[in-house]
Write an enzyme that holds these catalytic residues in place. Structure first.
Site, PDB file in Angstrom:
ATOM      1  N   ARG A  18       0.840  -1.210   0.000  1.00  0.00           N
ATOM      2  CA  ARG A  18       0.000   0.000   0.000  1.00  0.00           C
ATOM      3  C   ARG A  18       0.869   1.253   0.000  1.00  0.00           C
ATOM      4  NH1 ARG A  18      -0.822   4.928   2.186  1.00  0.00           N
ATOM      5  NH2 ARG A  18      -0.231   4.090   4.248  1.00  0.00           N
ATOM      6  N   ASP A  19       1.517   1.532   1.112  1.00  0.00           N
ATOM      7  CA  ASP A  19       2.263   2.772   1.231  1.00  0.00           C
ATOM      8  C   ASP A  19       3.445   2.801   0.276  1.00  0.00           C
ATOM      9  OD1 ASP A  19       2.720   5.297   2.423  1.00  0.00           O
ATOM     10  OD2 ASP A  19       4.305   4.435   3.657  1.00  0.00           O
ATOM     11  N   HIS A 209       6.109   4.533  12.480  1.00  0.00           N
ATOM     12  CA  HIS A 209       6.303   4.414  11.030  1.00  0.00           C
ATOM     13  C   HIS A 209       7.357   5.450  10.627  1.00  0.00           C
ATOM     14  CE1 HIS A 209       4.616   4.090   6.760  1.00  0.00           C
ATOM     15  NE2 HIS A 209       5.371   5.186   6.703  1.00  0.00           N
ATOM     16  N   HIS A 211      10.365   6.989   7.970  1.00  0.00           N
ATOM     17  CA  HIS A 211      10.983   7.084   6.653  1.00  0.00           C
ATOM     18  C   HIS A 211      12.481   7.273   6.846  1.00  0.00           C
ATOM     19  CE1 HIS A 211       7.274   8.218   4.029  1.00  0.00           C
ATOM     20  NE2 HIS A 211       6.937   7.427   5.018  1.00  0.00           N
ATOM     21  N   CYS A 242       5.200   9.633   0.445  1.00  0.00           N
ATOM     22  CA  CYS A 242       3.878  10.258   0.567  1.00  0.00           C
ATOM     23  C   CYS A 242       3.673  11.173  -0.621  1.00  0.00           C
ATOM     24  CB  CYS A 242       3.768  11.055   1.869  1.00  0.00           C
ATOM     25  SG  CYS A 242       2.226  11.994   2.019  1.00  0.00           S
ATOM     26  N   ASN A 251      10.466   4.900   2.702  1.00  0.00           N
ATOM     27  CA  ASN A 251      10.149   4.174   3.929  1.00  0.00           C
ATOM     28  C   ASN A 251      11.371   3.346   4.327  1.00  0.00           C
ATOM     29  OD1 ASN A 251       7.266   4.646   4.535  1.00  0.00           O
ATOM     30  ND2 ASN A 251       6.927   3.721   2.532  1.00  0.00           N
TER      31      ASN A 251
END
Length: 303
Positions: A18-19, A209, A211, A242, A251
């Site tokens: 997803r991300d 989370h 990065h 993002c 990430n």
């Protein structure tokens, strides 16, 4: 650092499907399913599979329902979906998800660019979303983006983030996640935020989370471990970023996190060899070299 005082195991959530992919040029549904299925066989306990967003906002996720329907679900894996609003929540529930993530930005400017409303308006929506998800026997995780800084507003006061935690916990959030949306987090800032939140909400499950935009992700994870945090997001190969935050690429790579933690004696349950094979697949799918150092160099010792 006293390694023996750190947690003995952690739970990683793989967010590449997803991300990771939402910040890449759109890839085929077949390739998304291949990657999701490969990651499901690595031993990772949680996977963020898709997001149910309007295709005009994130065209890379337009086929989320089809990807999820075609994926080979591993009963040993907990899958989740991210949603931006009530419509997305209904789609996730209809698809069968029982773990759902909703998101709000601590930075008002980032929230406006991300979902076209103020932080306060998003929090009002989240109140209703949590209630809806609980009525359908689904858990609600609230992700607080830009928890450690905003590319538009600069530093974000930990007190502002902590106030958001107060509100969503009062609304019934099952878990709170802190997102380092553009890699502005440092160990000092992680410690400042966790000091504030843990002093009030000692028992609320937290997930972080990070990065690796500025190379601090693994150091931030070590800092969080020192505070007893045992849940982290990571993305295969270091995919992702993002789309609404300049410079947000990167990430932290799942295989880098697994490689470091396992060498420290902290169990992840993940098979590093299988994860590296999935990272190679991800690299082939997106057609570019991914930033993971462990993917390039391999483990520190041959298997």
């Amino acid at each position: 650092m006293n390694f023996s005082a750190l947690p003995s195991e952690v739970s990683l959530r793989e967010v590449g499907p997803r991300d990771g992919l939402q910040n890449e040029d759109p890839v085929s549904t077949d390739d998304k399913v291949r990657l999701l299925d490969a990651l499901s066989q690595t031993g990772v306990g949680r996977i963020e599979a898709v997001s149910f967003v309007h295709p005009r906002a994130i065209p890379q996720m337009a086929d989320a329902a089809e990807v999820w329907a075609r994926a080979k679900k591993n009963p040993d894996v907990r899958y989740s979906a991210l949603v931006p609003n009530t419509k997305g929540a209904h789609r996730a529930l209809e698809a069968g998800f029982t773990e759902v993530e909703v998101v709000v930005s601590a930075s008002n400017t980032h929230n406006q660019k991300n979902v076209n409303r103020s932080t306060e308006e998003s929090l009002d929506d989240i109140t209703g979303l949590i209630s809806l998800l609980h009525k359908e026997n689904a858990s609600a995780e609230v992700i607080i983006s830009t928890s450690f800084g905003c590319p538009y507003e600069g530093d974000v006061d930990p007190a502002r983030v902590a106030a958001i935690v107060d509100r969503v916990v009062a609304d019934g959030a099952d878990r709170v996640s802190f997102g380092d949306t553009t890699g502005m987090g440092t160990p000092r800032r992680v410690a400042e935020l966790l000091d504030r939140v843990r002093s009030v909400h000692a028992d609320v499950p937290l997930l972080l989370h990070f990065h690796n935009t500025r190379g601090t992700a693994l150091a931030n994870i070590l800092t969080a471990l020192d505070y007893g945090v045992t849940e982290f997001d990571a993305s295969v190969g270091g995919l992702g970023g993002c789309p609404y935050a300049p410079g947000a690429t990167g990430n932290v790579a799942s295989e880098e996190v697994v490689h470091m933690l396992e060498d420290m004696g902290i169990a992840t349950g993940v098979n590093l060899h299988a994860l590296l094979e999935a990272a190679k697949l991800a690299q082939d799918i997106v057609g570019r070299e991914l930033p993971s150092g462990v993917l390039r160099a391999g483990p520190r010792l041959p298997e």
